[in-house]
Design a protein around this motif. Structure first.
Motif, PDB file in Angstrom:
ATOM      1  N   CYS A   1       0.709  -1.155  -0.151  1.00 53.41           N
ATOM      2  CA  CYS A   1       0.096  -0.142   0.062  1.00 53.41           C
ATOM      3  C   CYS A   1       1.057   1.132  -0.047  1.00 53.41           C
ATOM      4  CB  CYS A   1      -0.876   0.191   1.222  1.00 53.41           C
ATOM      5  SG  CYS A   1      -2.272  -1.320   1.057  1.00 53.41           S
ATOM      6  N   GLU A   2       1.884   1.344   0.795  1.00 56.70           N
ATOM      7  CA  GLU A   2       2.764   2.380   0.935  1.00 56.70           C
ATOM      8  C   GLU A   2       3.475   2.756  -0.512  1.00 56.70           C
ATOM      9  OE1 GLU A   2       4.006   2.473   5.439  1.00 56.70           O
ATOM     10  OE2 GLU A   2       5.047   1.378   4.151  1.00 56.70           O
ATOM     11  N   ASP A   3       3.878   1.337  -1.131  1.00 56.15           N
ATOM     12  CA  ASP A   3       4.564   1.640  -2.501  1.00 56.15           C
ATOM     13  C   ASP A   3       3.689   2.132  -3.442  1.00 56.15           C
ATOM     14  OD1 ASP A   3       7.556   0.729  -3.346  1.00 56.15           O
ATOM     15  OD2 ASP A   3       6.055   0.639  -4.790  1.00 56.15           O
ATOM     16  N   LEU A   4       2.666   1.638  -3.577  1.00 56.92           N
ATOM     17  CA  LEU A   4       1.294   2.009  -4.373  1.00 56.92           C
ATOM     18  C   LEU A   4       0.538   3.268  -4.223  1.00 56.92           C
ATOM     19  CD1 LEU A   4       0.099  -1.352  -5.548  1.00 56.92           C
ATOM     20  CD2 LEU A   4       1.610   0.029  -6.708  1.00 56.92           C
ATOM     21  N   LYS A   5       1.151   3.903  -2.991  1.00 53.31           N
ATOM     22  CA  LYS A   5       0.131   5.193  -2.341  1.00 53.31           C
ATOM     23  C   LYS A   5      -1.280   4.672  -2.464  1.00 53.31           C
ATOM     24  CE  LYS A   5       4.250   7.293  -2.743  1.00 53.31           C
ATOM     25  NZ  LYS A   5       4.902   7.582  -1.399  1.00 53.31           N
ATOM     26  N   LEU A   6      -1.678   3.669  -1.796  1.00 52.03           N
ATOM     27  CA  LEU A   6      -2.823   3.278  -1.750  1.00 52.03           C
ATOM     28  C   LEU A   6      -3.068   3.419   0.051  1.00 52.03           C
ATOM     29  CD1 LEU A   6      -3.060  -0.044  -3.304  1.00 52.03           C
ATOM     30  CD2 LEU A   6      -3.804   2.188  -4.303  1.00 52.03           C
ATOM     31  N   ARG A   7      -4.413   3.896   0.178  1.00 49.57           N
ATOM     32  CA  ARG A   7      -4.876   3.907   1.774  1.00 49.57           C
ATOM     33  C   ARG A   7      -4.746   2.446   2.475  1.00 49.57           C
ATOM     34  NH1 ARG A   7     -11.428   3.879   1.516  1.00 49.57           N
ATOM     35  NH2 ARG A   7     -11.232   3.963   3.661  1.00 49.57           N
ATOM     36  N   TYR A   8      -4.515   2.519   3.557  1.00 49.75           N
ATOM     37  CA  TYR A   8      -4.349   1.113   4.312  1.00 49.75           C
ATOM     38  C   TYR A   8      -5.570   1.032   5.383  1.00 49.75           C
ATOM     39  CZ  TYR A   8      -2.477  -2.902   6.895  1.00 49.75           C
ATOM     40  OH  TYR A   8      -2.398  -3.965   7.517  1.00 49.75           O
ATOM     41  N   PRO A   9      -6.273   0.003   5.481  1.00 53.04           N
ATOM     42  CA  PRO A   9      -6.256  -1.251   4.805  1.00 53.04           C
ATOM     43  C   PRO A   9      -7.181  -1.138   3.432  1.00 53.04           C
ATOM     44  CG  PRO A   9      -7.641  -1.657   6.397  1.00 53.04           C
ATOM     45  CD  PRO A   9      -7.051  -0.202   6.903  1.00 53.04           C
ATOM     46  N   THR A  10      -6.339  -1.580   2.397  1.00 51.34           N
ATOM     47  CA  THR A  10      -7.052  -1.851   1.059  1.00 51.34           C
ATOM     48  C   THR A  10      -7.558  -3.259   0.823  1.00 51.34           C
ATOM     49  OG1 THR A  10      -6.244   0.205   0.136  1.00 51.34           O
ATOM     50  CG2 THR A  10      -6.942  -1.363  -1.245  1.00 51.34           C
ATOM     51  N   ILE A  11      -8.659  -3.601   0.712  1.00 47.92           N
ATOM     52  CA  ILE A  11      -9.173  -4.820   0.193  1.00 47.92           C
ATOM     53  C   ILE A  11      -9.585  -4.905  -1.360  1.00 47.92           C
ATOM     54  CG2 ILE A  11      -9.607  -5.362   2.562  1.00 47.92           C
ATOM     55  CD1 ILE A  11     -12.490  -4.763   1.812  1.00 47.92           C
ATOM     56  N   VAL A  12      -9.308  -6.270  -1.830  1.00 49.74           N
ATOM     57  CA  VAL A  12      -9.801  -6.480  -3.066  1.00 49.74           C
ATOM     58  C   VAL A  12     -10.410  -7.773  -3.173  1.00 49.74           C
ATOM     59  CG1 VAL A  12      -8.260  -4.778  -4.213  1.00 49.74           C
ATOM     60  CG2 VAL A  12      -7.577  -7.176  -4.285  1.00 49.74           C
ATOM     61  N   TYR A  13     -11.259  -8.125  -4.252  1.00 52.73           N
ATOM     62  CA  TYR A  13     -11.825  -9.178  -4.341  1.00 52.73           C
ATOM     63  C   TYR A  13     -11.387 -10.157  -5.746  1.00 52.73           C
ATOM     64  CZ  TYR A  13     -15.747 -12.588  -5.344  1.00 52.73           C
ATOM     65  OH  TYR A  13     -16.404 -13.672  -5.476  1.00 52.73           O
ATOM     66  N   GLY A  14     -11.173 -11.447  -5.459  1.00 47.65           N
ATOM     67  CA  GLY A  14     -11.031 -12.237  -6.829  1.00 47.65           C
ATOM     68  C   GLY A  14     -10.893 -13.715  -6.448  1.00 47.65           C
ATOM     69  N   TYR A  15     -10.009 -14.391  -7.202  1.00 46.95           N
ATOM     70  CA  TYR A  15     -10.073 -15.901  -7.032  1.00 46.95           C
ATOM     71  C   TYR A  15      -8.808 -16.342  -6.905  1.00 46.95           C
ATOM     72  CZ  TYR A  15      -9.538 -16.281 -11.988  1.00 46.95           C
ATOM     73  OH  TYR A  15      -9.034 -16.262 -13.453  1.00 46.95           O
ATOM     74  N   VAL A  16      -8.562 -17.554  -6.326  1.00 43.03           N
ATOM     75  CA  VAL A  16      -7.227 -17.932  -6.509  1.00 43.03           C
ATOM     76  C   VAL A  16      -7.123 -18.951  -7.690  1.00 43.03           C
ATOM     77  CG1 VAL A  16      -5.729 -19.804  -5.274  1.00 43.03           C
ATOM     78  CG2 VAL A  16      -7.037 -17.990  -3.894  1.00 43.03           C
ATOM     79  N   GLU A  17      -6.185 -18.588  -8.507  1.00 38.06           N
ATOM     80  CA  GLU A  17      -6.185 -19.490  -9.848  1.00 38.06           C
ATOM     81  C   GLU A  17      -5.019 -20.782  -9.449  1.00 38.06           C
ATOM     82  OE1 GLU A  17      -5.127 -17.859 -14.007  1.00 38.06           O
ATOM     83  OE2 GLU A  17      -3.134 -17.779 -12.905  1.00 38.06           O
ATOM     84  N   GLN A  18      -4.287 -20.734  -8.432  1.00 41.47           N
ATOM     85  CA  GLN A  18      -3.408 -21.703  -8.394  1.00 41.47           C
ATOM     86  C   GLN A  18      -2.687 -21.413  -6.828  1.00 41.47           C
ATOM     87  OE1 GLN A  18       0.232 -21.756 -10.581  1.00 41.47           O
ATOM     88  NE2 GLN A  18       1.147 -23.604  -9.601  1.00 41.47           N
ATOM     89  N   VAL A  19      -2.773 -22.663  -6.086  1.00 44.54           N
ATOM     90  CA  VAL A  19      -2.053 -22.521  -4.644  1.00 44.54           C
ATOM     91  C   VAL A  19      -0.615 -22.841  -4.911  1.00 44.54           C
ATOM     92  CG1 VAL A  19      -1.841 -23.264  -2.116  1.00 44.54           C
ATOM     93  CG2 VAL A  19      -4.019 -22.614  -3.393  1.00 44.54           C
ATOM     94  N   ILE A  20       0.256 -22.207  -4.529  1.00 42.16           N
ATOM     95  CA  ILE A  20       1.883 -22.648  -4.599  1.00 42.16           C
ATOM     96  C   ILE A  20       2.133 -23.116  -3.228  1.00 42.16           C
ATOM     97  CG2 ILE A  20       4.240 -21.839  -5.027  1.00 42.16           C
ATOM     98  CD1 ILE A  20       2.962 -19.402  -6.704  1.00 42.16           C
ATOM     99  N   PHE A  21       1.984 -24.419  -3.063  1.00 43.67           N
ATOM    100  CA  PHE A  21       1.843 -25.018  -1.744  1.00 43.67           C
ATOM    101  C   PHE A  21       3.721 -25.017  -1.093  1.00 43.67           C
ATOM    102  CE2 PHE A  21      -1.730 -27.274  -3.627  1.00 43.67           C
ATOM    103  CZ  PHE A  21      -2.468 -27.085  -2.615  1.00 43.67           C
ATOM    104  N   GLU A  22       4.454 -25.220  -1.969  1.00 41.29           N
ATOM    105  CA  GLU A  22       5.986 -25.077  -1.524  1.00 41.29           C
ATOM    106  C   GLU A  22       6.159 -23.642  -1.004  1.00 41.29           C
ATOM    107  OE1 GLU A  22       9.319 -26.783  -0.973  1.00 41.29           O
ATOM    108  OE2 GLU A  22       7.661 -27.688  -2.126  1.00 41.29           O
ATOM    109  N   GLU A  23       5.846 -22.617  -1.257  1.00 40.28           N
ATOM    110  CA  GLU A  23       5.926 -21.336  -0.759  1.00 40.28           C
ATOM    111  C   GLU A  23       4.913 -20.797   0.165  1.00 40.28           C
ATOM    112  OE1 GLU A  23       7.300 -18.764  -3.604  1.00 40.28           O
ATOM    113  OE2 GLU A  23       8.183 -20.239  -4.997  1.00 40.28           O
ATOM    114  N   LEU A  24       3.709 -21.553   0.361  1.00 39.76           N
ATOM    115  CA  LEU A  24       2.429 -21.330   1.186  1.00 39.76           C
ATOM    116  C   LEU A  24       2.002 -19.914   0.706  1.00 39.76           C
ATOM    117  CD1 LEU A  24       3.833 -21.937   4.700  1.00 39.76           C
ATOM    118  CD2 LEU A  24       2.483 -23.382   3.332  1.00 39.76           C
TER     119      LEU A  24
END
Length: 602
Positions: A61-84
């Motif tokens: 948020c700080e780098d993109l100059k967004l207010r905090y907290p900012t929430i967005v909606y979407g879906y998980v395309e893939q879970v990368i289990f190795e990296e959680l």
């Protein structure tokens, strides 16, 4: 839209975490901990296709100059289990001004699965519970420095039980309040530093990769162009301008926190630390005239007016005492003190603190409450001068590792003060009661997109008269059921001057003398019913009177807007991404661990 919530106790979550880490081998090094969670997550979480809310981390948020907290909606395309982690595709944002890559690589603990899913066959409740367990472990048990732990040492044997005991002690308020808040502050800071380090190091590695790619193509007909990265939330962000020396400073600060926390992690060392603090406090109380009987029985004494001065010439001190004489009741007890920090450690309810001009640096980890006051020994008009000389004003500031300058949990009064908030993320956190401010100036850093001046938690109220709040990301943030009365208040050069985060907020702009000057957005009103004819997410208004039409019962008075990019912006209640309960939970989660105990200052 609702996200899953689980009403489980700390002890239940701790037992679940302990069960995941049952290791049959002789030694479980720190590197094996992630592998155990990976194996557990693979069995519990749906691998793709589920909808969720992503709470964007503060560093992004700080780098993109967004207010905090900012929430967005979407879906998980893939879970990368190795990296959680997960590849998260953004499909909807609350604010159309928020621009993000469509596909982002995010940590699983930053996701909150939604109750409603397009694919009803998915086992999303088990997914949500697993992520909640994972989030609990990495928030309360795992420390940011653990990943660098020596692999030949048994992490479970050396740390798990001690951390579980510590979490239980903190959650049940078994530790002395100053120690508990100090440890929570260290944890909050360490977590933020680790996020910042990960973010900066990723930027540096990306920059090095791009430089190498350009060098390899130096002899080509056309140099290779940098392509935007799409598989990573940080990939499309600008490379940080922070020099490597600043990154080294973060590593150094993390090492200091680690060394201190590893001492306090040991129950015996915590006990010794508390005894040292207690003995030091007794010496301070003894020097202030407090008797042993009053310490043992906690007998309330008559209120004391503490006069705090910085070194100065004799005539200057005499002039200050004369000014103090006009502010103190003739029969009141007066105590002279060297530092504001010492006074805050010994003051009781109804005590009054008078500050001389000069800088008063504090690291105060408790609450201010019980009808006390903190006032500057100066004429009110000097505080609000157009170009003030801060050296000639009473200034309260904090060390740069603190997250909040002052926490108020009860009725309190501030007057004729400058609150220098340039090195903290938040100026005042008002948890409960009524905060009264007269002739005060709050200074922000003018750069951060997440820094807040005053935050009013649900049910709290604030009364401001003749105050100036400038250079914050958010000048005043009002949560549900909070209230504010503002008279002759100027909010200047803020990204958002005033935000009303729920329709139950009460606001009275008295006397029509409040102004918003040079703000990108004067007033943000969130979650108001705009009527059936309004189908968009938000509308822009020019006058406060236009906003009143949508919430006449709670919005009174008037104000002026001068050179603001937008005067008033209202978000439509019917277009909210989240249900109100879920929104409030995510909004208040960041403040949950700070100065948590609601105990009277004695």
């Amino acid at each position: 839209m609702e996200v899953f919530t689980f009403e489980k106790s700390f002890l239940e979550r701790l037992k679940e975490a302990e069960a995941v880490l049952k290791w049959e081998g002789a030694v479980m090094p720190a590197s094996q901990v992630r592998s155990e969670w990976k194996s557990y997550v693979e069995l519990q979480i749906e691998p793709a296709g589920w909808q969720a809310i992503w709470k964007i981390p503060r560093v992004i948020c700080e780098d993109l100059k967004l207010r905090y907290p900012t929430i967005v909606y979407g879906y998980v395309e893939q879970v990368i289990f190795e990296e959680l982690k997960a590849v998260f595709v953004v499909t909807a944002v609350q604010d159309n001004d928020v621009h993000l890559p469509e596909s982002n690589e995010v940590s699983l603990v930053e996701l909150w699965p939604t109750v409603e899913q397009e694919n009803s066959a998915l086992n999303v409740d088990t997914t949500a519970d697993c992520i909640d367990r994972l989030r609990f472990f990495y928030t309360h048990v795992w420390m940011p420095w653990d990943k660098d732990y020596d692999d030949d040492r048994d992490w479970v044997q050396q740390h798990l039980q001690a951390r579980i005991q510590l979490v239980c002690d903190l959650s049940k308020n078994r530790l002395p309040r100053p120690l508990a808040v100090h440890m929570r502050t260290l944890l909050t800071e360490a977590s933020y530093i680790q996020q910042r380090l990960d973010f900066l190091e990723l930027d540096l590695s990306d920059a090095e990769s791009d430089d190498e790619a350009v060098e390899l193509n130096d002899n080509a007909a056309e140099p290779a162009r940098k392509q935007p990265k799409t598989g990573n939330a940080n990939g499309s962000l600008n490379v940080s301008s922070l020099p490597v020396t600043d990154l080294m400073c973060l590593h150094l600060r993390m090492a200091i926190i680690r060394s201190e926390f590893e001492i306090l992690e040991n129950p015996e060392m915590r006990r010794a630390y508390s005894e040292l603090q207690s003995n030091s406090l007794k010496r301070l109380r003894s020097s202030s005239g407090r008797t042993k009987q009053s310490e043992d029985l906690l007998v309330e004494r008559a209120p004391i007016s503490h006069v705090v001065t910085v070194p100065g010439k004799l005539q200057q001190q005499l002039d200050l005492l004369k000014l103090a004489q006009s502010l103190v009741e003739p029969e009141a007890q007066v105590q002279l003190a060297n530092t504001l920090q010492d006074v805050l450690s010994i003051c009781q309810s109804h005590d009054h603190i008078l500050l001389s001009p000069g800088e008063h640096t504090i690291k105060f980890l408790e609450h201010l409450n019980d009808n006390g006051s903190l006032s500057g020994l100066i004429q009110p008009e000097a505080i609000l001068a157009p170009a003030p000389d801060l050296f000639k004003l009473p200034v309260v500031s904090s060390s740069d590792e603190d997250s909040t300058l002052l926490v108020i949990d009860g009725d309190y009064s501030l007057s004729q003060l400058v609150l220098d908030c340039r090195h903290v993320r938040r100026g005042i956190l008002l948890r409960n009661g009524t905060l009264t401010m007269r002739g005060c100036r709050l200074l922000g850093d003018g750069n951060s997109s997440t820094q807040e001046g005053i935050v009013c938690m649900p049910g709290a109220s604030v009364e401001l008269k003749s105050c100036l709040i400038e250079n914050f990301a958010v000048g005043i943030s009002m949560r549900s059921r909070s209230s504010a009365e503002l008279g002759s208040v100027q909010l200047k050069n803020c990204k958002t001057g005033l935000e009303l985060l729920e329709k139950t907020v009460s606001l009275n702009l008295q006397g029509s003398k409040c102004s918003f000057d040079g703000c990108k957005l004067g007033i943000l009103a969130d979650g108001l019913p705009l009527g059936e004819k309004r189908t968009g997410k938000s509308i822009i208004l020019k006058q406060f009177s236009e906003l009143q039409r949508y919430n006449e019962d709670n919005l009174l008075g008037n104000c002026s807007f001068n050179n603001c990019a937008r005067n008033v912006r209202v978000f439509n209640e019917s277009e909210q991404l989240l249900a109100q309960r879920s929104h409030q939970r995510l909004l208040e989660e960041e403040l949950g661990g700070e100065n948590k105990e609601n105990i009277q200052v004695v």
